[in-house]
Structure formats: structure tokens, C-alpha cells
Design an enzyme around this catalytic site. Structure first.
Site, short mmCIF file in Angstrom:
data_model
loop_
_atom_site.label_atom_id
_atom_site.label_comp_id
_atom_site.label_asym_id
_atom_site.label_seq_id
_atom_site.Cartn_x
_atom_site.Cartn_y
_atom_site.Cartn_z
N HIS A 112 1.39 20.18 -26.98
CA HIS A 112 1.30 18.72 -26.97
C HIS A 112 0.22 18.16 -27.90
CE1 HIS A 112 4.06 19.05 -23.69
NE2 HIS A 112 4.11 17.75 -23.52
N HIS B 35 1.94 15.43 -29.85
CA HIS B 35 1.60 14.00 -29.75
C HIS B 35 1.25 13.42 -31.12
CE1 HIS B 35 0.52 14.28 -25.19
NE2 HIS B 35 1.75 13.86 -25.37
N ARG C 186 0.81 -1.24 0.00
CA ARG C 186 0.00 0.00 0.00
C ARG C 186 0.83 1.27 0.00
NH1 ARG C 186 -3.30 -2.90 3.60
NH2 ARG C 186 -5.14 -3.69 2.52
N ARG D 195 -3.59 22.19 -14.55
CA ARG D 195 -2.62 21.24 -15.08
C ARG D 195 -2.69 21.12 -16.60
NH1 ARG D 195 0.23 16.54 -12.20
NH2 ARG D 195 -0.20 16.97 -10.03
N LYS E 154 2.72 12.32 -10.33
CA LYS E 154 2.05 11.35 -11.20
C LYS E 154 3.01 10.20 -11.50
CE LYS E 154 -1.09 14.15 -14.02
NZ LYS E 154 -1.29 14.58 -15.42
N HIS F 96 10.30 13.14 -27.58
CA HIS F 96 9.06 13.78 -27.15
C HIS F 96 9.18 15.31 -27.22
CE1 HIS F 96 5.47 14.65 -24.88
NE2 HIS F 96 6.18 15.32 -23.98
N GLU G 76 -8.12 24.13 -8.12
CA GLU G 76 -8.86 24.53 -9.32
C GLU G 76 -9.18 23.43 -10.29
OE1 GLU G 76 -7.66 28.02 -11.48
OE2 GLU G 76 -6.73 28.73 -9.64
N GLU H 289 10.63 21.38 -23.09
CA GLU H 289 9.62 21.49 -22.02
C GLU H 289 9.95 22.64 -21.06
OE1 GLU H 289 6.76 19.51 -21.63
OE2 GLU H 289 7.17 17.67 -22.75
N LYS I 27 6.19 24.65 -12.79
CA LYS I 27 5.42 23.39 -12.66
C LYS I 27 4.82 23.27 -11.25
CE LYS I 27 4.31 18.99 -13.47
NZ LYS I 27 4.53 17.75 -14.18
N ASN J 51 -0.18 21.22 -21.25
CA ASN J 51 -0.30 20.57 -22.55
C ASN J 51 0.03 21.50 -23.72
OD1 ASN J 51 -0.97 17.85 -22.11
ND2 ASN J 51 -2.97 18.52 -21.38
ZN ZN Z 1 5.62 16.63 -22.49
#
Ligand code: ZN
Ligand code: ADP
Length: 354
Positions: A243, A247, A118, A236, A139, A260, A232, A181, A222, A240
Site C-alpha cells: 500500500h 497509495h 449512540r 494490523r 472499521k 485501488h 498487540e 487484496e 484478516k 499495508n
Molecule cells: Zn487496500
């Protein structure tokens, strides 16, 4: 050295960015750990693993898991394989997982740590520039056949120890990827940082003072966003920027053709052009383009079809009934989400490819 505190809902942790700090890891641990498990890959471990291990307590038990580099490691099989090794090493709830590497290692080791009994403590030891982004915000995930990062959780590390010495061995392509980035973060949140980046003749991975400054500036942007997002819930998505097309380019050109960040850099040029058209702002496009050229970013797109790129953009999770939700900039530091209808998007992509 720079230190940035990231406040997460349950806990807060420090990101330390400095040169040579791998030799004093113990200074950054919130407590002492008797049993430590390190995950790294075969390109990184030979350079830095021993230094990090030597800087732990002399009597700590250390188990290493060194895997093949690459995104394929974020698999269910590898996830269970690492769990098995952790049980074998008899880690308990007071043990520590160290993730030494870039985004792949951080995501994988972090996700394992989040589910082992856990959840046990884990610390990120980033070795790429791109990891300034993935190591902050909590994340962690592995991939499913259906898509990337679909099996995961929010699980903040107890510390991030970022030794910029490790960047000296990072391939140039990966340096460009990470800096794209950083530019993104500058556009979203910090005009002074953007000026600082554009003022440089060339990227220099050997300049430690510059790296510390740039990485910590990016991490601050970040951090602000992920902290605000807890309230809010939609800040986040500004991350993007670049992106949506980025992508689509990665997928259409075939993964591996562009890194990337290289694909995101092209995607950002596109999003900024669209923003200038829509809002009439001056987004320093010439400066950006010239910076990309000076630093040998690949800006030529090999025969990609506008129609296919637009279809990909519509498949993006932010798309609703053929409209595409894109992050644009009203001004530098003022991101917004805008709906772009199919025809506008198709025309813009077509003229962008010319
Ligand atoms: Zn990225
Ligand atoms: P990210 O997602 O942060 O770009 P990855 O984990 O995908 O990171 O790593 C990119 C590639 O660079 C991998 O092949 C990895 O083995 C290699 N790599 C990462 N850090 C270093 C480093 N400091 N020196 C040399 N190679 C590195």
C-alpha cells in the site's frame, strides 16, 4: 457455505460466505427486527435489493436509501442526509441497518449506524470481492476534506452475510481489484492459499465454489490479524503490504486510473522485490507476475516520476524523518515493518519504473 467467527472485544459476529444465501437472510439475524433501514447504491440495488428484502420478516417495516455509486458518497453531507432519513423512518435503538454493497456502502452505512442514537445494530451484505477486507475488522468511516476515512469509529457489525452470487455482476476491473487484496492476505498469512491462487489459470467470478474458498481464506487471515491486534496493537499494519507505493500510484496517476487493488498489486510487486533484495527470500515473484499478466492487471505505469512517488511515500502516515516505514516479507507468511531510507527507496523506485 463457510462460516468464520470474528471475536471483537465486546462482541463476536459470524461472517457467512455462500451462494444464494441472500434468499435466507433471516437465518443469519441474531434476533428479529421490526424496523429495518437498507443503504445501497444504484448499480447494486436493482439486482439484489428485492431478494434481500423478501428474505426478511414479512411484517418488518423496511426503508430504502439508494445512493449514487462512488467514494464521493462518504461525505459529511451524505452522512447527515442518511441520518435524517433514519429519523424520518422512526428507527429506534432496536432497529437494524443493512449495508448492501461494497466498501463505500459498508463504511458509510456502518458509520451512520455507529452514531445513530449512540449506535444501533448493522449487518454487512458485501457485493464486491474487495469488501472481504473492509467488512471484517469493524472499521467504519466517512471522508473529510483533509483525507480519507478521517471521521470514523470501530464498530463491528452483528453479522456479515456474503452471497457470492452477487459477484456475477461485478465488473472485471473490480474483480481484479478485490483479488489483489486476497493475494496480499495470502502473502501475509497463508502460503497454502497463495499456492491455491497461483495454480489457477484465470480468475473466474462465475465459479462459486472457488469464490467461497478464496473469500473465506482471505477473511481468515484478516480475522487472525484483527483479533491479535486487540492485544498487540501493531499487527494490523501488516495489512499495508503493497500500500505504500500503491497509495502513491493511485494519487499520482489520478484517482480512477487504477482501481485501488490494481495499484496495490503494483505496490506489492515492488515491496516483494525489495524484500527479496533485503532478506534473500524466495517470494514466488515470477509466479506472481505471471498471475497478474494472465489476469490482465495493468502493470505499465504511465510516465510516473520516481521523485514524486517517493515524496508521496514519505507523506504517508507511517513515514518519519524522510525514512519510509514499509511492510516487507522475510518469507511468505512473515511480514515485518522495515525502515527504508530515502536514497535506497529512490533507487529502488527508479529501477522498478524501468
Ligand atoms: Zn487496500
Ligand atoms: P469496494 O470498495 O468494495 O471496491 P465500492 O463500493 O467502491 O466497493 O464499489 C465499486 C463499484 O462497483 C461501485 O461502482 C459499485 O456500484 C459497483 N458494484 C459493487 N458491487 C457490485 C455488484 N455486485 N454488481 C455490480 N456492480 C457492483
Amino acid at each position: 457455505m463457510e462460516q468464520i467467527t470474528v471475536k471483537a472485544s465486546q462482541s463476536s459476529y459470524k461472517v457467512s460466505v455462500g451462494a444464494g444465501i441472500r434468499h435466507r437472510l433471516a437465518d443469519f439475524l441474531p434476533k428479529t427486527y421490526q424496523n429495518v433501514f437498507i443503504v445501497s447504491d444504484t448499480r447494486i440495488a436493482p439486482h439484489y435489493l428485492d431478494d434481500y428484502i423478501a428474505s426478511l420478516l414479512p411484517n418488518a417495516k423496511v426503508t430504502k436509501k439508494i445512493i449514487e455509486p462512488g467514494e464521493a458518497a462518504k461525505s459529511k453531507e451524505m452522512y447527515f442526509d442518511i441520518l435524517d432519513s433514519m429519523f424520518e423512518a422512526q428507527l429506534d435503538r432496536k432497529s437494524l441497518v443493512l449495508a448492501l454493497g461494497g466498501g463505500v456502502i459498508g463504511d458509510l452505512a456502518g458509520f451512520v449506524a455507529s452514531t445513530y442514537m449512540r449506535g444501533i445494530d448493522f449487518i454487512q451484505l458485501p457485493t464486491t470481492i474487495l469488501a472481504h477486507d473492509s467488512s471484517v475488522g469493524g472499521k467504519v468511516a466517512i471522508n473529510h476534506e483533509t483525507g480519507k476515512n478521517l471521521i470514523g469509529s470501530f464498530y463491528p457489525p452483528v453479522a456479515v452475510v456474503y452471497d457470492v452470487d452477487t459477484i456475477t455482476t461485478l465488473p472485471e476491473k473490480e474483480v481484479r481489484s478485490g483479488y489483489a487484496e486476497l493475494i496480499k492476505e495470502a502473502y501475509i498469512g497463508d502460503g497454502a492459499f497463495l499456492d491455491q491462487l497461483f495454480a489457477r489459470e484465470k480468475l473466474d467470478k462465475g465459479n462459486q465454489d472457488q469464490l467461497i474458498k478464496d473469500l473465506s481464506s482471505g477473511i481468515k487471515v484478516k480475522t487472525k490479524i484483527v483479533e491479535a491486534d486487540e492485544k498487540e496493537n501493531d499487527m494490523r499494519k501488516f495489512l499495508n503490504l503493497g500500500h505504500t507505493l500503491g497509495h502513491a500510484i493511485e494519487a499520482e496517476a489520478g484517482y480512477g486510473t487504477f482501481t485501488h487493488g490494481e495499484a496495490v498489486a503494483i505496490g506489492m510487486l515492488f515491496a516483494l522485490e525489495l524484500s527479496e533484495k533485503r532478506f534473500g527470500a524466495n517470494l514466488l515473484l515470477d509466479e506472481f507476475q505471471s498471475w497478474l499478466e494472465r489476469n490482465q492487471y495493468p502493470l505499465y505505469l504511465p510516465d510516473l516520476s520516481a521523485a514524486r512517488l517517493v515524496t508521496r511515500m514519505q507523506m504517508d502516515k507511517k513515514s518519519e524523518n524522510k525514512e519510509v516505514h514499509m511492510v516487507l516479507l522475510r518469507e511468505i507468511g512473515q511480514p515485518v515493518t522495515e525502515k527504508v531510507d530515502h536514497d535506497t527507496l529512490f533507487d529502488a523506485v527508479t529501477s522498478f519504473l524501468e
